[in-house]
Enzyme design. Structure first.
Site, mmCIF file in Angstrom:
data_model
loop_
_atom_site.group_PDB
_atom_site.id
_atom_site.type_symbol
_atom_site.label_atom_id
_atom_site.label_comp_id
_atom_site.label_asym_id
_atom_site.label_seq_id
_atom_site.Cartn_x
_atom_site.Cartn_y
_atom_site.Cartn_z
ATOM 1 N N HIS A 1 0.795 -1.235 0.000
ATOM 2 C CA HIS A 1 0.000 0.000 0.000
ATOM 3 C C HIS A 1 0.823 1.278 0.000
ATOM 4 C CE1 HIS A 1 -3.958 -1.880 0.832
ATOM 5 N NE2 HIS A 1 -3.225 -2.779 1.472
ATOM 6 N N LYS B 1 0.846 14.534 0.771
ATOM 7 C CA LYS B 1 -0.517 14.796 0.297
ATOM 8 C C LYS B 1 -0.709 16.287 -0.014
ATOM 9 C CE LYS B 1 -2.378 10.882 2.956
ATOM 10 N NZ LYS B 1 -3.016 9.965 1.988
ATOM 11 N N LYS C 1 -14.679 8.169 -3.817
ATOM 12 C CA LYS C 1 -15.931 8.477 -3.103
ATOM 13 C C LYS C 1 -16.475 9.836 -3.545
ATOM 14 C CE LYS C 1 -13.951 5.874 0.622
ATOM 15 N NZ LYS C 1 -13.033 5.926 1.788
ATOM 16 N N LYS D 1 -8.328 13.915 4.393
ATOM 17 C CA LYS D 1 -7.453 12.751 4.407
ATOM 18 C C LYS D 1 -6.451 12.946 5.535
ATOM 19 C CE LYS D 1 -6.484 13.894 0.079
ATOM 20 N NZ LYS D 1 -6.599 12.733 -0.756
ATOM 21 N N ARG D 2 -5.653 11.907 5.853
ATOM 22 C CA ARG D 2 -4.600 12.082 6.839
ATOM 23 C C ARG D 2 -3.729 13.282 6.436
ATOM 24 N NH1 ARG D 2 -3.987 8.136 11.118
ATOM 25 N NH2 ARG D 2 -2.064 9.267 11.559
ATOM 26 N N THR E 1 -8.589 6.561 -2.081
ATOM 27 C CA THR E 1 -9.935 6.009 -2.245
ATOM 28 C C THR E 1 -10.968 7.103 -1.994
ATOM 29 O OG1 THR E 1 -9.709 5.173 0.018
ATOM 30 C CG2 THR E 1 -9.456 3.577 -1.762
HETATM 31 C C1 26V Z 1 2.180 1.862 8.295
HETATM 32 C C2 26V Z 1 2.295 1.774 9.649
HETATM 33 C C3 26V Z 1 3.621 1.635 10.193
HETATM 34 C C4 26V Z 1 3.619 1.169 11.619
HETATM 35 C C5 26V Z 1 2.633 1.911 12.448
HETATM 36 C C6 26V Z 1 1.237 1.746 11.938
HETATM 37 C C7 26V Z 1 1.172 1.832 10.465
HETATM 38 C C8 26V Z 1 -0.056 1.937 9.878
HETATM 39 C C9 26V Z 1 -0.160 2.023 8.504
HETATM 40 C C10 26V Z 1 0.964 1.988 7.726
HETATM 41 C C11 26V Z 1 0.912 2.054 6.251
HETATM 42 C C12 26V Z 1 -0.215 2.806 5.770
HETATM 43 C C13 26V Z 1 -0.288 2.629 4.318
HETATM 44 C C14 26V Z 1 -1.569 3.157 3.782
HETATM 45 O O1 26V Z 1 -2.538 3.398 4.470
HETATM 46 N N1 26V Z 1 -1.571 3.305 2.503
HETATM 47 C C15 26V Z 1 -2.715 3.790 1.814
HETATM 48 O O2 26V Z 1 -3.439 2.671 1.344
HETATM 49 C C16 26V Z 1 -4.615 3.050 0.676
HETATM 50 C C17 26V Z 1 -5.357 1.774 0.334
HETATM 51 O O3 26V Z 1 -4.648 1.011 -0.570
HETATM 52 C C18 26V Z 1 -4.269 3.868 -0.553
HETATM 53 O O4 26V Z 1 -5.458 4.273 -1.159
HETATM 54 C C19 26V Z 1 -3.447 5.090 -0.155
HETATM 55 O O5 26V Z 1 -3.023 5.766 -1.294
HETATM 56 C C20 26V Z 1 -2.256 4.656 0.651
HETATM 57 O O6 26V Z 1 -1.554 5.780 1.175
#
Ligand code: 26V
Length: 833
Positions: A378, A575, A681, A569-570, A677
């Site tokens: 992701h 971003k 929406k 978004k975050r 995503t």
């Molecule tokens: C990484 C970590 C590292 C450790 C701590 C907790 C944590 C939580 C999440 C992540 C990775 C997040 C990656 C993510 O959310 N990517 C997003 O995924 C979406 C669904 O595929 C995509 O639409 C977004 O573009 C992408 O940023």
């Protein structure tokens, strides 16, 4: 008063209506039946009478009544024939939101429930708001998991979601003086009517200790003797699909200490010490890690990952052996999807269970493992790629570390055979990064242990092949596939925007609810002025609703007829919320320079959470609030520009903002947003996109057509080239008079009169090192915004583009995405469609 408290304190009951509203005869009968069921739950499960019930009591009673109907189907489904193959979706995050309307919508019960509650004098909309969000996720990745659960149940893919039942989900975001404050989230404080705890379904999870080698019939055998044990207890939530045809299970694990109390310590009079072990062990499922993109790198996180991976594998292996008798047929009946690398420790854990517990040989175990697993990536951001220090792994999971070394040795040997004497290649595919301390690369582990690896948009998948997985891809050219993300239209159109849904049904028929591709029937109606009028009126009501929320939460009045320009978004530098803020300041400066020009009324709406430790992101929030305060109170602007940063963005707030948006900001630095995503929406709900050629924007553009989207800025390739050459932000700013003025006003304290130097370092930092190319894209972005204005002035042209967006995004349904996973990755045949 907190929102939650407000929801309870308000009386839910209004005077009982003389007659229930008329519906179809069956609906009326069913409403009476449902009403009885709700009353029974209120009495016997909640322990309240209609006279004493709070709104939350009514919510619980309604949820329980609805749940009963789901359970009937759930049991029916699970007592039927065993499915040929099941999918197990392993995810550390499920960002679900509220469930009541979701479940009722899928069961076709919303109107029935409205009638039932109405007859009791209870306002169903208040009941809806009384449900807390299940926020067991950070952002895109977690929300995708929730959409996928809905789609698997809807198209009939037999599936379990596996994750952790965090006691506390994503933090609540408050604002103090414009700065983000994090507060603990407490979604379970009043109980959770959707779940079924199964304390009897528990598995032992080990940590630490050592590995003993014994001799079994002349063969060496490894036995892991963990120093510590935790129990994983199953808590299930049924997931009902569209029209209630299928019900799957979301099984979340909760950590329990084997010994509730240390009696030795207690008897010594050490009452705190008596509980210490338990508190430490149970901390595993206490709280969601609240940072996306930057790995926390802490031991507790690795414990969470192993805890849920091991419990899930023990559970599915037990089920498989009960049903099929032989562990060796696992890949024929089980597909395990790893949602990012967070569950990647499942690869060596399955190996361990096959080798050490089921007594299989290495080759056979590895073959089973690779044929069973697949992995979704992701993000390509280097700082988000998970890796764990080898010493930590050795201490916590000694047997797994042995297995990882062996997997690595075999993989390197195979690579050497294919491409002899290429040391650089071997170093780059190794599961161990020897570079900065020795670390296990979880992406490489997931890749090596999977038969398919997928990206989440076409561009992202291409970039995966060219960057992080370049060498692994050259060795396994068929392994990487693309599965562009999708969203569930049931939540993001039908539930979030019922008025628009009704208009669409009137225009092209109710079949669109079953088949999103039917939305294409809107294409010939793109210029239909009567349709435009109805859609404009519905959106105007959605905008009024949002305007009320903005007034309540931010104490800012906005004009529902203005263009609602939305970035939700975050908060992250890539971003580029900053780019949007710079443009806001540019308009503000222009308005002040020429106050009497007929400026187009516009509202800039922002929402999103920053990771607590992410200083730059938190400063961006503060800047948005500072700009909002100055702009909103400047009389020269005459209310024509308003800025609102809405606090505590979550799924429920998204459901309010998206149907009210005119313009959707998707402006990440090209190459950095894996998919997005929210972009889907917003387009589905008729907002036009202003965006870069990044992630799924590229495919949205292909579907809606170049004339119906505002694309600007550097492409991913151009970004790469600029960075390679070394990008000079100062030169970019020198060549743009407007940008210079914008940065000067921020730097000099126009928006921070209370602390004029607040943004000095921030602006300097941007000029010295503009990693996300904000300054490079500024002029192009500003020009694209002028194209937006121009189209907005021509309402018929705007509405045509809006209708064409809705009409052409059927492909972005997560039902389509899941259909592709089923066919190309899992090899399962959905029951429907
Ligand atoms: C990484 C970590 C590292 C450790 C701590 C907790 C944590 C939580 C999440 C992540 C990775 C997040 C990656 C993510 O959310 N990517 C997003 O995924 C979406 C669904 O595929 C995509 O639409 C977004 O573009 C992408 O940023």
């Amino acid at each position: 008063m907190t929102e939650a408290a407000a929801a309870t304190a308000e009386p839910a009951r209004r005077p009982v209506r003389a007659a229930a509203p008329a519906g179809a005869p069956e609906a009326g009968v069913d409403a009476a039946k449902l009403q009885k069921e709700i009353l029974a739950e209120l009495t016997y499960s909640v322990g309240r009478t209609p006279e004493t019930a709070s709104t939350r009591d009514w919510f619980v009673a309604t949820a329980l009544a609805v749940r009963d109907r789901i359970v009937d189907r759930w049991i029916a489904e699970h007592s039927g024939p065993i499915p040929q193959k099941r999918v197990y979706y392993l995810s550390l995050e499920f960002l679900i939101g509220r469930m009541l309307f979701d479940a009722m919508n899928n069961l076709g019960l919303i109107e029935t429930a409205r009638e039932a509650l109405d007859g009791l004098g209870v306002d169903i909309d208040a009941v809806r708001e009384a449900e807390p969000d299940a926020a067991l996720g950070n952002g895109g990745l977690g929300r995708l998991a929730a959409c996928f659960m809905d789609s698997m149940a809807s198209i009939g893919v037999p599936a379990y979601g596996y994750g952790i039942r965090y006691d506390h989900g994503l933090f609540r975001q408050g604002m103090r003086d414009g700065w983000q404050q994090e507060y603990p989230e407490d979604w379970l404080s009043f109980g959770n009517p959707w779940e079924f705890a199964h304390p009897e379904v528990d598995y032992p999870i080990g940590f630490g200790g050592f590995v003993e080698q014994i001799n079994e019939g002349g063969k060496p055998k490894q036995i892991w003797r963990p120093a510590e044990r935790v129990e994983a207890v199953a808590i299930d939530t049924p997931v009902v699909g569209w029209r209630g045809r299928h019900v799957n299970t979301l099984r979340l694990w909760s950590a329990r200490a084997p010994d509730p109390i240390s009696l030795d310590a207690f008897n010594r009079g050490d009452y705190v010490g008596a509980l210490a072990d338990r508190v430490r062990i149970e901390s595993i499922s206490k709280v969601l890690y609240p940072s996306d993109e930057t790995p926390a790198g802490q031991e507790l996180r690795l414990r969470q990952e192993f805890f849920f991976a091991s419990a899930s594998l023990q559970d599915l292996l037990r089920r498989h052996i009960e049903e099929r008798g032989d562990v060796r047929s696992l890949p024929d009946h089980v597909a395990i999807q790893l949602n990012d690398t967070h569950p990647a420790i499942a690869v060596p854990e399955l190996m361990r269970q096959l080798l050490d517990i089921h007594g299989l040989g290495w080759e056979e175990s590895w073959d089973i493992t690779v044929r069973t697993f697949s992995y979704t990536n992701h993000t390509l951001l280097p700082e988000a790629l998970e890796s764990w220090p080898v010493p930590l792994m050795e201490r916590l999971l000694p047997r797994h570390m042995q297995i990882i070394y062996l997997i690595n040795a075999y993989a390197l040997e195979a690579a050497r055979a294919k491409k002899p004497s290429d040391d650089a290649l071997l170093a780059s595919i190794s599961l161990i990064d020897e570079g900065n301390g020795r670390r296990v690369r979880m992406g490489h582990l997931a890749f090596t242990g999977s038969h398919k690896v997928n990206g989440v948009s076409a561009l992202h998948t291409d970039l995966m092949k060219q960057t992080v997985f370049r060498d692994l891809h050259s060795l396994h050219p068929d392994r990487i596939v693309n599965k562009t993300n999708g969203i569930t239209f049931r939540r993001w159109l039908s539930q979030a925007n019922p008025e628009m849904t009704k208009i669409l049904i009137d225009a092209i028929g109710p079949e669109l609810l079953d088949d999103p591709f039917r939305l294409e029937k809107l294409v010939p109606l793109a210029d239909d002025t009567a349709l435009h009028e109805r859609l404009v009126a519905a959106r105007r009501r959605n905008k009024e609703t949002l305007a009320k929320i903005i007034a309540e939460r931010n104490d800012v009045w906005v004009d529902p007829d203005a263009l609602f320009d939305v970035q939700i978004k975050r908060i992250h530098e890539y971003k580029r919320q900053l780019l949007n803020l710079l443009e806001t300041v540019a308009i503000y400066n222009a308005m002040r320079a020429q106050p009497m020009r007929p400026w187009m009324p516009r509202v800039k709406i922002f929402a999103g959470k920053a990771a607590a430790s992410y200083r730059q992101a938190k400063l961006t929030i503060k800047l948005a609030n500072d700009i909002a305060r100055v702009v909103n109170s400047d009389p020269t602007v005459r209310g024509l520009l308003k800025v609102a940063f809405l606090p505590n963005y979550n799924v429920s707030l998204a459901e309010r903002i998206i149907p009210a948006a005119d313009l959707s900001e998707q402006i990440s630095t090209a190459g950095m947003e894996a998919s997005g995503t929210g972009n889907m929406k917003l387009a589905l709900n008729g907002a036009l996109t202003i965006g870069t050629l990044d992630g799924a924007n590229v495919e949205i553009k292909e579907h809606v057509g170049d004339d119906n989207i505002f694309i600007f800025g550097l492409t991913a390739q151009e970004v790469e080239a600029r960075k390679r050459r070394g990008f000079d932000a100062r030169a970019a700013v020198e060549s743009s008079a407007m940008l210079r003025e914008v940065l000067d006003s921020i730097r000099s304290g126009v928006f921070s009169p209370d602390e004029p130097g607040r943004y000095r370092d921030f602006v300097e930092g941007l000029l010295n090192n503009d990693t996300f190319l904000v300054t490079a894209d500024f002029d192009a972005y500003f020009a694209a915004q002028r194209r937006v204005y121009k189209l907005w002035r021509d309402r018929a042209a705007w509405m045509r583009a809006s209708v064409l967006n809705t009409a052409n995004v059927g492909w972005f349904s997560s039902d389509r995405t899941i259909g592709e996973y089923a066919k190309d990755i899992w090899n399962v045949t959905p029951a429907e469609g």
